[in-house]
Design a protein around this motif. Sequence first.
Motif, PDB file in Angstrom:
ATOM      1  N   LYS A   4       0.920  -1.258  -0.226  1.00  0.00           N
ATOM      2  CA  LYS A   4      -0.089  -0.408  -0.036  1.00  0.00           C
ATOM      3  C   LYS A   4       0.921   1.512   0.055  1.00  0.00           C
ATOM      4  O   LYS A   4       0.527   2.352  -0.909  1.00  0.00           O
ATOM      5  N   ASP A   5       1.575   1.265   0.591  1.00  0.00           N
ATOM      6  CA  ASP A   5       2.702   2.418   0.832  1.00  0.00           C
ATOM      7  C   ASP A   5       3.613   2.556  -0.366  1.00  0.00           C
ATOM      8  O   ASP A   5       3.613   3.835  -0.591  1.00  0.00           O
ATOM      9  N   ILE A   6       3.740   1.568  -0.805  1.00  0.00           N
ATOM     10  CA  ILE A   6       4.608   1.327  -2.379  1.00  0.00           C
ATOM     11  C   ILE A   6       3.714   2.209  -3.167  1.00  0.00           C
ATOM     12  O   ILE A   6       4.207   3.279  -3.991  1.00  0.00           O
ATOM     13  N   LEU A   7       2.431   1.491  -3.082  1.00  0.00           N
ATOM     14  CA  LEU A   7       1.858   2.204  -4.560  1.00  0.00           C
ATOM     15  C   LEU A   7       1.869   3.475  -4.015  1.00  0.00           C
ATOM     16  O   LEU A   7       1.451   3.919  -5.280  1.00  0.00           O
ATOM     17  N   PHE A   8       1.407   4.167  -3.001  1.00  0.00           N
ATOM     18  CA  PHE A   8       0.859   5.586  -2.419  1.00  0.00           C
ATOM     19  C   PHE A   8       2.215   6.509  -3.335  1.00  0.00           C
ATOM     20  O   PHE A   8       2.041   6.981  -3.649  1.00  0.00           O
ATOM     21  N   HIS A   9       3.269   6.368  -2.817  1.00  0.00           N
ATOM     22  CA  HIS A   9       4.335   6.664  -3.098  1.00  0.00           C
ATOM     23  C   HIS A   9       4.359   6.803  -4.862  1.00  0.00           C
ATOM     24  O   HIS A   9       5.202   8.347  -4.994  1.00  0.00           O
ATOM     25  N   VAL A  10       4.485   5.403  -5.507  1.00  0.00           N
ATOM     26  CA  VAL A  10       4.836   5.765  -6.921  1.00  0.00           C
ATOM     27  C   VAL A  10       4.009   6.363  -8.025  1.00  0.00           C
ATOM     28  O   VAL A  10       3.770   7.351  -8.266  1.00  0.00           O
ATOM     29  N   VAL A  11       2.517   7.032  -7.075  1.00  0.00           N
ATOM     30  CA  VAL A  11       1.734   7.498  -7.630  1.00  0.00           C
ATOM     31  C   VAL A  11       1.940   9.639  -7.542  1.00  0.00           C
ATOM     32  O   VAL A  11       2.485   9.918  -8.255  1.00  0.00           O
ATOM     33  N   ASN A  12       2.930   9.249  -6.117  1.00  0.00           N
ATOM     34  CA  ASN A  12       2.869  10.378  -5.518  1.00  0.00           C
ATOM     35  C   ASN A  12       4.698  11.106  -6.230  1.00  0.00           C
ATOM     36  O   ASN A  12       4.398  12.141  -6.721  1.00  0.00           O
ATOM     37  N   HIS A  13       5.442  10.370  -6.711  1.00  0.00           N
ATOM     38  CA  HIS A  13       6.919  10.103  -7.489  1.00  0.00           C
ATOM     39  C   HIS A  13       5.960  10.969  -8.329  1.00  0.00           C
ATOM     40  O   HIS A  13       7.028  11.312  -9.021  1.00  0.00           O
ATOM     41  N   THR A  14       5.739  10.280  -9.814  1.00  0.00           N
ATOM     42  CA  THR A  14       5.339  10.547 -10.728  1.00  0.00           C
ATOM     43  C   THR A  14       4.099  12.052 -11.141  1.00  0.00           C
ATOM     44  O   THR A  14       5.251  12.521 -11.722  1.00  0.00           O
ATOM     45  N   THR A  15       3.499  12.034  -9.889  1.00  0.00           N
ATOM     46  CA  THR A  15       2.886  13.907 -10.182  1.00  0.00           C
ATOM     47  C   THR A  15       3.862  14.677  -9.924  1.00  0.00           C
ATOM     48  O   THR A  15       3.842  15.214 -10.316  1.00  0.00           O
ATOM     49  N   TYR A  16       4.505  14.117  -8.900  1.00  0.00           N
ATOM     50  CA  TYR A  16       5.375  15.254  -8.765  1.00  0.00           C
ATOM     51  C   TYR A  16       6.338  15.566  -9.779  1.00  0.00           C
ATOM     52  O   TYR A  16       7.080  16.908 -10.647  1.00  0.00           O
ATOM     53  N   HIS A  17       7.110  14.390 -10.659  1.00  0.00           N
ATOM     54  CA  HIS A  17       7.731  14.530 -11.941  1.00  0.00           C
ATOM     55  C   HIS A  17       7.574  15.405 -13.419  1.00  0.00           C
ATOM     56  O   HIS A  17       7.665  15.888 -13.368  1.00  0.00           O
ATOM     57  N   ARG A  18       5.960  14.924 -13.048  1.00  0.00           N
ATOM     58  CA  ARG A  18       5.046  14.869 -14.039  1.00  0.00           C
ATOM     59  C   ARG A  18       5.263  16.570 -14.172  1.00  0.00           C
ATOM     60  O   ARG A  18       5.034  17.382 -15.298  1.00  0.00           O
ATOM     61  N   GLY A  19       5.161  17.679 -13.128  1.00  0.00           N
ATOM     62  CA  GLY A  19       4.923  18.965 -12.474  1.00  0.00           C
ATOM     63  C   GLY A  19       6.360  19.413 -13.327  1.00  0.00           C
ATOM     64  O   GLY A  19       6.694  20.509 -13.655  1.00  0.00           O
TER      65      GLY A  19
END
Length: 150
Positions: A112-127
Amino acid sequence: MDSIRNFLKELYEFSHHHNQTIADILSAHREANTDKAVRLFSHMVNAHHIWVSRINSHKALYGVWEILPVAKLRDISQDNFDQTLHILDSVDLSTVVAYTNTQGNSYKNTVKDILFHVVNHTTYHRGQIALELRQVGITPPVTDFIAYKR
């Protein structure tokens, strides 16, 4: 846990949609791409791949900062999405995954924490990619979650 699982699926659908959009923009505007935009896109797609590989106990095929052609990254992003949906359908989110990071340090986190991290990380870099696109005259898409939900 089903509500968390469903919310993560929704986040991954949102994230995948925008990752594919960014891949299409980078492909359509190759002459205007900055090295940084492609490097960041490679990084976020490769990092997602690495996390999925860790959850699935597979060896990652790509390095975290390995730069790959945008067309290949689009395909890897699709595979990442498909594998993530499979994980969400078949793996207990409270499962603890032991892994070694790229610096050689050992850690343990829940799926759960890994999957949330991946979404958060991806959103950061898309910005960051959106800023790079804007600096070369390309209007980036609106990638806010709330806009996606509209």
